[in-house]
Design a protein around this motif. Structure first.
Motif, mmCIF file in Angstrom:
data_model
loop_
_atom_site.group_PDB
_atom_site.id
_atom_site.type_symbol
_atom_site.label_atom_id
_atom_site.label_comp_id
_atom_site.label_asym_id
_atom_site.label_seq_id
_atom_site.Cartn_x
_atom_site.Cartn_y
_atom_site.Cartn_z
ATOM 1 N N GLU A 34 -2.093 -3.158 -17.138
ATOM 2 C CA GLU A 34 -1.316 -1.923 -17.181
ATOM 3 C C GLU A 34 -1.202 -1.405 -18.615
ATOM 4 O OE1 GLU A 34 3.065 -0.275 -15.655
ATOM 5 O OE2 GLU A 34 2.333 -2.269 -15.049
ATOM 6 N N GLN A 35 -0.999 -2.324 -19.560
ATOM 7 C CA GLN A 35 -0.908 -1.912 -20.959
ATOM 8 C C GLN A 35 -2.252 -1.373 -21.451
ATOM 9 O OE1 GLN A 35 0.035 -4.971 -23.785
ATOM 10 N NE2 GLN A 35 0.327 -3.537 -25.465
ATOM 11 N N LYS A 36 -3.330 -2.029 -21.061
ATOM 12 C CA LYS A 36 -4.661 -1.565 -21.463
ATOM 13 C C LYS A 36 -4.914 -0.151 -20.954
ATOM 14 C CE LYS A 36 -9.522 -2.979 -21.402
ATOM 15 N NZ LYS A 36 -10.488 -4.007 -20.924
ATOM 16 N N LYS A 37 -4.503 0.116 -19.706
ATOM 17 C CA LYS A 37 -4.669 1.459 -19.150
ATOM 18 C C LYS A 37 -3.785 2.458 -19.894
ATOM 19 C CE LYS A 37 -4.425 4.096 -14.851
ATOM 20 N NZ LYS A 37 -3.681 5.215 -15.478
ATOM 21 N N ALA A 38 -2.523 2.036 -20.199
ATOM 22 C CA ALA A 38 -1.617 2.927 -20.929
ATOM 23 C C ALA A 38 -2.171 3.247 -22.313
ATOM 24 C CB ALA A 38 -0.237 2.274 -21.042
ATOM 25 N N VAL A 42 -3.232 7.056 -23.598
ATOM 26 C CA VAL A 42 -2.707 7.658 -24.829
ATOM 27 C C VAL A 42 -3.847 8.053 -25.754
ATOM 28 C CG1 VAL A 42 -1.389 7.191 -26.924
ATOM 29 C CG2 VAL A 42 -0.487 6.479 -24.713
ATOM 30 N N GLU A 43 -4.818 7.172 -25.886
ATOM 31 C CA GLU A 43 -5.933 7.440 -26.797
ATOM 32 C C GLU A 43 -6.740 8.663 -26.340
ATOM 33 O OE1 GLU A 43 -8.282 7.199 -30.060
ATOM 34 O OE2 GLU A 43 -6.382 6.197 -29.632
ATOM 35 N N GLN A 44 -6.947 8.782 -25.045
ATOM 36 C CA GLN A 44 -7.702 9.930 -24.539
ATOM 37 C C GLN A 44 -6.986 11.241 -24.856
ATOM 38 O OE1 GLN A 44 -8.480 9.403 -20.370
ATOM 39 N NE2 GLN A 44 -9.776 7.589 -20.679
ATOM 40 N N ASP A 78 1.112 17.281 -26.978
ATOM 41 C CA ASP A 78 2.110 16.528 -27.746
ATOM 42 C C ASP A 78 3.175 15.937 -26.818
ATOM 43 O OD1 ASP A 78 0.934 16.889 -30.223
ATOM 44 O OD2 ASP A 78 2.081 18.709 -30.682
ATOM 45 N N ARG A 79 3.636 16.763 -25.883
ATOM 46 C CA ARG A 79 4.639 16.261 -24.936
ATOM 47 C C ARG A 79 4.046 15.165 -24.037
ATOM 48 N NH1 ARG A 79 5.695 21.818 -24.989
ATOM 49 N NH2 ARG A 79 4.438 22.163 -23.109
ATOM 50 N N LEU A 84 3.499 9.473 -22.514
ATOM 51 C CA LEU A 84 2.616 8.313 -22.358
ATOM 52 C C LEU A 84 3.014 7.186 -23.304
ATOM 53 C CD1 LEU A 84 -0.874 10.037 -21.949
ATOM 54 C CD2 LEU A 84 0.427 8.816 -20.189
ATOM 55 N N GLU A 85 3.435 7.544 -24.519
ATOM 56 C CA GLU A 85 3.854 6.514 -25.476
ATOM 57 C C GLU A 85 5.129 5.822 -24.999
ATOM 58 O OE1 GLU A 85 2.060 8.102 -29.738
ATOM 59 O OE2 GLU A 85 4.093 8.678 -29.128
ATOM 60 N N ASP A 86 6.033 6.598 -24.371
ATOM 61 C CA ASP A 86 7.238 5.982 -23.813
ATOM 62 C C ASP A 86 6.874 4.987 -22.713
ATOM 63 O OD1 ASP A 86 8.822 7.424 -25.518
ATOM 64 O OD2 ASP A 86 9.332 8.977 -24.053
ATOM 65 N N ALA A 87 5.943 5.409 -21.848
ATOM 66 C CA ALA A 87 5.498 4.520 -20.768
ATOM 67 C C ALA A 87 4.787 3.304 -21.337
ATOM 68 C CB ALA A 87 4.570 5.275 -19.811
#
Length: 217
Positions: A34-38, A42-44, A78-79, A84-87
């Protein structure tokens, strides 16, 4: 042997920890994916936002409407990055907590393995000692048996078979240590009057009574 029960209890506890560890391993593995997907999500979005910012900074977009749309999209990205960073952070916190539980369970599992090894070593040493004692007693018994009348030996064997493997018991004080019953005064008087080589029987359990220095006769 106490080691046998301790090993049994330890195996039951270890079984519980092993099941919990499997669950913890599964949870950690799921959260890692899940972290790898998150991280990938974010990177995309960051890359897309960087491309849009590059287009905006390069001056390639000159149309006011296109500029407005591009700026609006950058704001949306940005939003989106913030969400995504929060998740991503939430997943990281869950993973960190799950890894702590996993590490604790692994430590407990390793401790069980060490304890099991100690108990098995203790058990094996105790069994070896008992075997040595049994061999010594067997040698002494063979010497005694050779001196006993066959009829007495046969009687003793029958009593063993009918009394849980114990055919004779010492008389300690006024009590037969085979059945733990206290003998009646008349029985004690009969024992006192008996010849030193007489074969005595407990009136309660039928076992052969052995007079000792602790006998009250």
């Amino acid at each position: 042997m106490p080691e046998h029960q301790a090993l049994k209890d330890l195996a039951a506890e270890k079984s519980v920890v092993d099941r919990e560890l499997v669950t913890a391993d599964t949870e950690v593995s799921d959260l890692q994916r899940e972290q790898k997907k998150a991280d990938s999500d974010v990177e995309q979005v960051r890359q897309r936002r960087a491309r849009n910012q590059q287009r905006l900074d390069s001056g390639q977009v000159t149309s006011p409407r296109d500029l407005e749309n591009l700026q609006h999209e950058i704001g949306s990205l940005d939003r989106r990055i913030s969400d995504l960073e929060d998740a991503e952070l939430e997943v990281m916190e869950k993973l960190e907590a799950a890894e702590v539980v996993q590490a604790e369970l692994r430590t407990r599992a390793e401790a069980f393995a060490g304890r099991q090894s100690e108990l098995e070593t203790s058990r094996d040493a105790a069994i070896k000692e008992l075997d040595e004692q049994r061999a010594g007693v067997a040698d002494k018994r063979a010497v005694v048996v050779a001196e006993l009348p066959e009829a007495l030996l046969a009687q003793y064997q029958r009593l063993r078979e009918h009394n849980g493997g114990i055919g004779a018991a010492p008389l300690v004080g006024k009590r037969c240590m085979g059945c733990r019953m206290e003998l009646a005064p008349s029985d004690l008087n009969a024992i006192r009057a008996a010849a030193p080589d007489a074969v005595l029987r407990c009136e309660e359990c039928g076992r052969i009574l052995v007079r000792t220095a602790d006998s009250a006769v």
